[in-house]
Design an enzyme around this catalytic site. Structure first.
Site, PDB file in Angstrom:
ATOM      1  N   GLU A 188       1.714   6.685  11.548  1.00  0.00           N
ATOM      2  CA  GLU A 188       2.906   6.160  10.875  1.00  0.00           C
ATOM      3  C   GLU A 188       4.012   5.857  11.880  1.00  0.00           C
ATOM      4  O   GLU A 188       4.147   6.522  12.910  1.00  0.00           O
ATOM      5  CB  GLU A 188       3.434   7.186   9.873  1.00  0.00           C
ATOM      6  N   ARG A 189       4.801   4.850  11.553  1.00  0.00           N
ATOM      7  CA  ARG A 189       6.017   4.606  12.337  1.00  0.00           C
ATOM      8  C   ARG A 189       7.034   5.697  12.022  1.00  0.00           C
ATOM      9  O   ARG A 189       7.075   6.214  10.910  1.00  0.00           O
ATOM     10  CB  ARG A 189       6.609   3.232  11.996  1.00  0.00           C
ATOM     11  N   LYS A 199       0.836  -1.218   0.000  1.00  0.00           N
ATOM     12  CA  LYS A 199       0.000   0.000   0.000  1.00  0.00           C
ATOM     13  C   LYS A 199       0.862   1.257   0.000  1.00  0.00           C
ATOM     14  O   LYS A 199       0.641   2.178  -0.797  1.00  0.00           O
ATOM     15  CB  LYS A 199      -0.938   0.004   1.211  1.00  0.00           C
TER      16      LYS A 199
END
Length: 473
Positions: free
Chosen positions: A186-187, A160
């Site tokens: 998000e990381r 993705k």
């Protein structure tokens, strides 16, 4: 409006209770500023009126360092964030504060509320202009339109984020438009890599990055897409520019909303989601639209928990989309990248009135052939391809070539694969698929179609392989 003096009376993680000396209370979704004794002030958003004197709010930053009795100032207004060209090339958080260690934003930057009503129907643009991505399988089977909404559904590790990065590159190079990227949950590693990649590719100067990181409180992750949307709306309405709004990952917006709902003590709904799931998703998605002079085109990555496409969050998001790009774990395991499932993916824009009858006819024929191949795979696995009728063997051979032709090298993965990325015009995609369907390429090896662009590139690859064979002999 002036509000009475207020103090913080309870802290339960991200949930804060504030008591005012008397009415009036600040309205819902307005901002409160808690003056911490040690450390910076914390901003919180009013979520409930508990009684005539108390409100409950959700902190948009960590509540560490806050104490009961800390003074609170009510603004009476929703969160307002900086917007406009000054944000291009910058990385900001949910409140619009830069987080890229560069110079602060200049004075006098316009500000806008993150809460806003969708455009009126009379302002919306009705004609549809195709948004060409240069990605063969997307342009053929799930075409996008400017001002539309497309979602990429898939589980973990099916590609993705890579697809989102490729679409950012396509927008910046082909359309010279503005991109706004919302990294929801998000990381830190992912965000850092994306920032470095965009700097290296030269597209950062036309992009605004908005991040609500995984380690931030749920309130920040919950409001990150609204911050990105407010920035995109300013470019659309005031700067009159087309905007590509990318969100990765919208499921984490729903997840953060469920966390907030639970913290506020609301009764959970199906599968533990918040009872306000449908209205929260609609409030976000209905603001994405085309108006008379410009459009916001949204492309959203949606994590599918446990690959369950009947999940309530996935269903609620899919209801608002024009194009559904479903990423298949099976295709990813076979190395068919981008791993777009040609059968499950769909688009309301696949219409002869919009795309022409040739495009639609080829797309239907491609989908029919690949579906027939999928039906025969069990028979092939059990008995072997030799047991099929001659007509079915021909169809299987064409379907396998077509499946490989719809793979494509990306600019975003060039550093890992060593294969230069390419964008394929829609006309060349249609010509290539038509040739494969007609049998013009039946004597070409399957491997020549894998990870290449147009049919001309396949032909050039075959020519190069033949020349190398002659020289070797």
């Amino acid at each position: 409006m002036e509000f009475q003096r207020a103090i913080l009376v309870a802290i339960r993680g991200a949930v804060l209770d504030i008591r005012f000396a008397g009415p009036p209370l600040p309205p819902l979704e307005s901002m409160l500023h808690i003056q911490a004794r040690d450390g910076p002030a914390v901003q919180a958003e009013v979520q409930a009126h508990l009684d005539v004197n108390r409100v409950r709010a959700i902190a948009l930053a960590t509540s560490e360092g806050l104490r009961r009795g800390d003074p609170v100032v009510a603004s009476g207004c929703p969160l307002e964030i900086p917007v406009g060209p000054a944000l291009l090339g910058r990385l900001v958080d949910v409140t619009g504060t830069p987080g890229d260690l560069l110079a602060p934003l200049p004075q006098g930057v316009p500000r806008a509320s993150i809460h806003r009503a969708p455009p009126e129907l009379v302002r919306r643009r009705t004609e549809s202009e195709r948004f060409a991505t240069g990605i063969k399988v997307v342009d053929l089977l799930t075409p996008l339109v400017q001002g539309g909404k497309a979602a990429m559904f898939g589980g973990a590790g099916v590609g993705k984020t890579v697809l989102v990065m490729e679409l950012i590159h396509a927008m910046a190079t082909a359309y010279q438009g503005i991109s706004v990227f919302a990294g929801i949950g998000e990381r830190s590693r992912e965000g850092h890599e994306l920032l470095l990649d965009m700097r290296a590719s030269g597209v950062l100067s036309r992009t605004v990055l908005v991040y609500g990181q995984m380690n931030e409180p749920p309130g920040a992750r919950w409001r990150t897409p609204l911050t990105a949307l407010a920035i995109a709306e300013h470019f659309r309405d005031q700067e009159r520019q087309n905007v590509l709004l990318l969100m990765d990952n919208v499921f984490r917006f729903v997840q953060a909303g469920a966390e907030v709902s639970g913290l506020l003590g609301r009764q959970p709904s199906r599968v533990g989601y918040q009872p306000t799931l449908a209205s929260e998703v609609a409030a976000l998605q209905e603001r994405i639209a085309s108006v008379d002079h410009a459009a916001i085109t949204a492309i959203e990555a949606v994590y599918v928990p446990a690959d369950d496409f009947t999940d309530p969050a996935v269903s609620a998001l899919a209801a608002h989309m024009d194009s559904l790009i479903v990423l298949s774990r099976t295709m990813a395991a076979e190395g068919m990248y981008p791993a777009v499932d040609p059968i499950a993916s769909s688009s309301v824009l696949l219409d002869p009135l919009l795309l022409g009858s040739r495009h639609v006819d080829i797309a239907i024929e491609v989908r029919t052939l690949l579906e027939h191949y999928r039906e025969l795979q069990d028979v092939i696995a059990l008995l072997g391809i030799e047991e099929l009728a001659a007509a079915d063997r021909t169809k299987v051979a064409r379907a396998r070539r077509l499946q490989r032709f719809l793979t494509q090298p990306f600019v975003a993965t060039e550093a890992f694969t060593g294969i230069p990325g390419c964008a394929v015009p829609i006309a060349e995609t249609l010509d290539g698929c038509a040739a494969l369907l007609s049998g013009a390429c039946d004597d070409w090896p399957e491997s020549a179609f894998y990870m290449t662009g147009s049919l001309q590139q396949v032909r050039a690859r075959l020519g190069a392989a033949a020349a190398a064979g002659r020289n070797g002999n």
